[in-house]
Each structure stands twice: as C-alpha cells, then as structure tokens.
Design a protein around this motif. Structure first.
Motif, PDB file in Angstrom:
ATOM      1  N   LYS A  19      15.509 -45.025 -58.057  1.00  0.00           N
ATOM      2  CA  LYS A  19      14.307 -46.006 -57.187  1.00  0.00           C
ATOM      3  C   LYS A  19      14.678 -47.318 -57.712  1.00  0.00           C
ATOM      4  O   LYS A  19      14.055 -48.395 -57.189  1.00  0.00           O
ATOM      5  CB  LYS A  19      12.899 -45.353 -57.859  1.00  0.00           C
ATOM      6  CG  LYS A  19      12.565 -44.426 -57.403  1.00  0.00           C
ATOM      7  CD  LYS A  19      11.050 -44.143 -57.791  1.00  0.00           C
ATOM      8  CE  LYS A  19      10.583 -42.536 -57.319  1.00  0.00           C
ATOM      9  NZ  LYS A  19       9.468 -42.948 -56.234  1.00  0.00           N
ATOM     10  N   GLY A  20      15.495 -47.686 -58.602  1.00  0.00           N
ATOM     11  CA  GLY A  20      15.801 -48.915 -59.083  1.00  0.00           C
ATOM     12  C   GLY A  20      14.935 -49.461 -60.122  1.00  0.00           C
ATOM     13  O   GLY A  20      15.408 -49.546 -61.298  1.00  0.00           O
ATOM     14  N   GLN A  21      13.703 -49.818 -59.925  1.00  0.00           N
ATOM     15  CA  GLN A  21      12.863 -50.264 -60.917  1.00  0.00           C
ATOM     16  C   GLN A  21      11.428 -49.620 -60.838  1.00  0.00           C
ATOM     17  O   GLN A  21      10.938 -49.364 -59.793  1.00  0.00           O
ATOM     18  CB  GLN A  21      12.701 -51.858 -60.821  1.00  0.00           C
ATOM     19  CG  GLN A  21      12.103 -52.440 -61.897  1.00  0.00           C
ATOM     20  CD  GLN A  21      12.031 -54.277 -61.690  1.00  0.00           C
ATOM     21  OE1 GLN A  21      11.658 -54.493 -60.580  1.00  0.00           O
ATOM     22  NE2 GLN A  21      11.935 -55.037 -62.584  1.00  0.00           N
ATOM     23  N   CYS A  22      10.962 -49.046 -62.132  1.00  0.00           N
ATOM     24  CA  CYS A  22       9.768 -48.194 -61.944  1.00  0.00           C
ATOM     25  C   CYS A  22       8.728 -48.472 -62.962  1.00  0.00           C
ATOM     26  O   CYS A  22       9.294 -48.865 -64.132  1.00  0.00           O
ATOM     27  CB  CYS A  22      10.199 -46.801 -61.972  1.00  0.00           C
ATOM     28  SG  CYS A  22      11.407 -46.409 -60.772  1.00  0.00           S
ATOM     29  N   SER A  23       7.470 -48.174 -62.701  1.00  0.00           N
ATOM     30  CA  SER A  23       6.543 -48.192 -63.780  1.00  0.00           C
ATOM     31  C   SER A  23       6.498 -46.864 -64.508  1.00  0.00           C
ATOM     32  O   SER A  23       7.311 -45.819 -63.807  1.00  0.00           O
ATOM     33  CB  SER A  23       5.207 -48.276 -63.246  1.00  0.00           C
ATOM     34  OG  SER A  23       4.651 -47.367 -62.254  1.00  0.00           O
ATOM     35  N   VAL A  24       5.950 -46.671 -65.414  1.00  0.00           N
ATOM     36  CA  VAL A  24       5.895 -45.443 -65.989  1.00  0.00           C
ATOM     37  C   VAL A  24       5.093 -44.469 -65.316  1.00  0.00           C
ATOM     38  O   VAL A  24       5.670 -43.088 -64.867  1.00  0.00           O
ATOM     39  CB  VAL A  24       5.131 -45.463 -67.563  1.00  0.00           C
ATOM     40  CG1 VAL A  24       4.938 -44.064 -68.049  1.00  0.00           C
ATOM     41  CG2 VAL A  24       5.771 -46.256 -68.344  1.00  0.00           C
ATOM     42  N   ARG A  25       4.070 -44.902 -64.565  1.00  0.00           N
ATOM     43  CA  ARG A  25       3.357 -43.664 -63.550  1.00  0.00           C
ATOM     44  C   ARG A  25       4.378 -43.399 -62.410  1.00  0.00           C
ATOM     45  O   ARG A  25       4.146 -42.136 -62.263  1.00  0.00           O
ATOM     46  CB  ARG A  25       2.148 -44.598 -63.028  1.00  0.00           C
ATOM     47  CG  ARG A  25       1.592 -44.010 -61.615  1.00  0.00           C
ATOM     48  CD  ARG A  25       0.896 -42.553 -62.181  1.00  0.00           C
ATOM     49  NE  ARG A  25      -0.093 -42.775 -63.322  1.00  0.00           N
ATOM     50  CZ  ARG A  25      -0.551 -41.696 -64.102  1.00  0.00           C
ATOM     51  NH1 ARG A  25      -0.207 -40.375 -63.958  1.00  0.00           N
ATOM     52  NH2 ARG A  25      -1.186 -41.675 -65.065  1.00  0.00           N
ATOM     53  N   GLU A  26       5.367 -44.247 -61.717  1.00  0.00           N
ATOM     54  CA  GLU A  26       6.157 -43.938 -60.985  1.00  0.00           C
ATOM     55  C   GLU A  26       7.100 -42.803 -61.308  1.00  0.00           C
ATOM     56  O   GLU A  26       7.400 -41.686 -60.776  1.00  0.00           O
ATOM     57  CB  GLU A  26       6.785 -44.856 -60.190  1.00  0.00           C
ATOM     58  CG  GLU A  26       5.930 -46.049 -59.476  1.00  0.00           C
ATOM     59  CD  GLU A  26       6.639 -47.308 -59.048  1.00  0.00           C
ATOM     60  OE1 GLU A  26       6.502 -47.607 -57.932  1.00  0.00           O
ATOM     61  OE2 GLU A  26       7.322 -48.001 -60.063  1.00  0.00           O
ATOM     62  N   VAL A  27       7.480 -43.056 -62.696  1.00  0.00           N
ATOM     63  CA  VAL A  27       8.453 -42.099 -63.310  1.00  0.00           C
ATOM     64  C   VAL A  27       7.808 -40.737 -63.686  1.00  0.00           C
ATOM     65  O   VAL A  27       8.388 -39.459 -63.437  1.00  0.00           O
ATOM     66  CB  VAL A  27       9.262 -42.637 -64.480  1.00  0.00           C
ATOM     67  CG1 VAL A  27      10.098 -41.695 -65.461  1.00  0.00           C
ATOM     68  CG2 VAL A  27      10.080 -43.808 -64.031  1.00  0.00           C
TER      69      VAL A  27
END
Length: 124
Positions: A19-27
C-alpha cells in the motif's frame, strides 16, 4: 544494519510494501482478512517496529501514517542469511538443493536459475 524482522513484523511489512503508507487501522484491517489479530497487538507491533527502525511514522496529523524504512529485498536478504546460517549451517548449496527438491520449479524458473548460474560462473 542487521535486518531480521520477525514473522509478525514481516506480515505488517507486506501490507505496507503493497500500500505504500498506512495507518495502523489500514494494516490491521488487511491482516484480519487472513488471520485473527487484535488491533492493540497490531498497534504495539508497529510501535516496536518504529523503535527498531523498520518503520517511519508521520505524526503530523491525528492519524499516524507508517512507511517502511527497509525494502522487501533487504528483508528477504536478512531472512535468507538467517536461514542459511542457522538451518543450513552456512551452506548455500544445501539450501538450493533442499528448495529445488521440495518445491517443483516451472520450466521458466529452471531456465532463469540456469541463466543466473551461467552469469554467476562468468564473474571472477
């Protein structure tokens, strides 16, 4: 830098590399598609990875965004070095023989391996 992420850290890195750059929620949302994972566990692991220098954190907004500080290739090299040294006692040939003996390689993969070996033999 001695890069040897744990199995759980590699799972997180796989998501971030994709994904490139993620928030903790996205991960966390991505991880829960394939396994049972608690949000706080994901958060804690990512905080540890930040402290270890595996991740970079952008804290300029309310939602912190994380980015990998190591490449997939660096992680693969670290994992491979660990396997060669611990499981195969430093023998690269034993690793290759075991891998090819246990997993069926396609004709294209075998051709690529032969090509690599031909190039490797040419280097002195």
């Amino acid at each position: 830098m001695d890069i040897k992420p744990t199995e759980s850290e590699l799972e997180i890195l796989q998501v971030i590399w994709k994904k490139g750059q993620c928030s903790v929620r996205e991960v966390h949302d991505e991880l829960t598609k394939s396994k049972d994972a608690g949000y706080t566990t994901t958060l804690k692991l990512m905080q540890i990875m930040f402290e270890k220098g595996l991740l970079e954190r952008d804290a300029s907004s309310k939602t912190h965004l994380y980015k990998a500080l190591i490449t997939r290739e660096q992680a693969q090299q670290g994992a491979l070095d660990k396997i060669i040294n611990t499981v195969f006692k430093g023998s690269t040939s034993d690793l290759v023989i075991q891998a090819l003996g246990q997993h069926r390689a396609s004709k294209d993969e075998i051709d690529a391996i032969k090509s690599f070996l031909d190039q490797f033999e040419g280097k002195d």
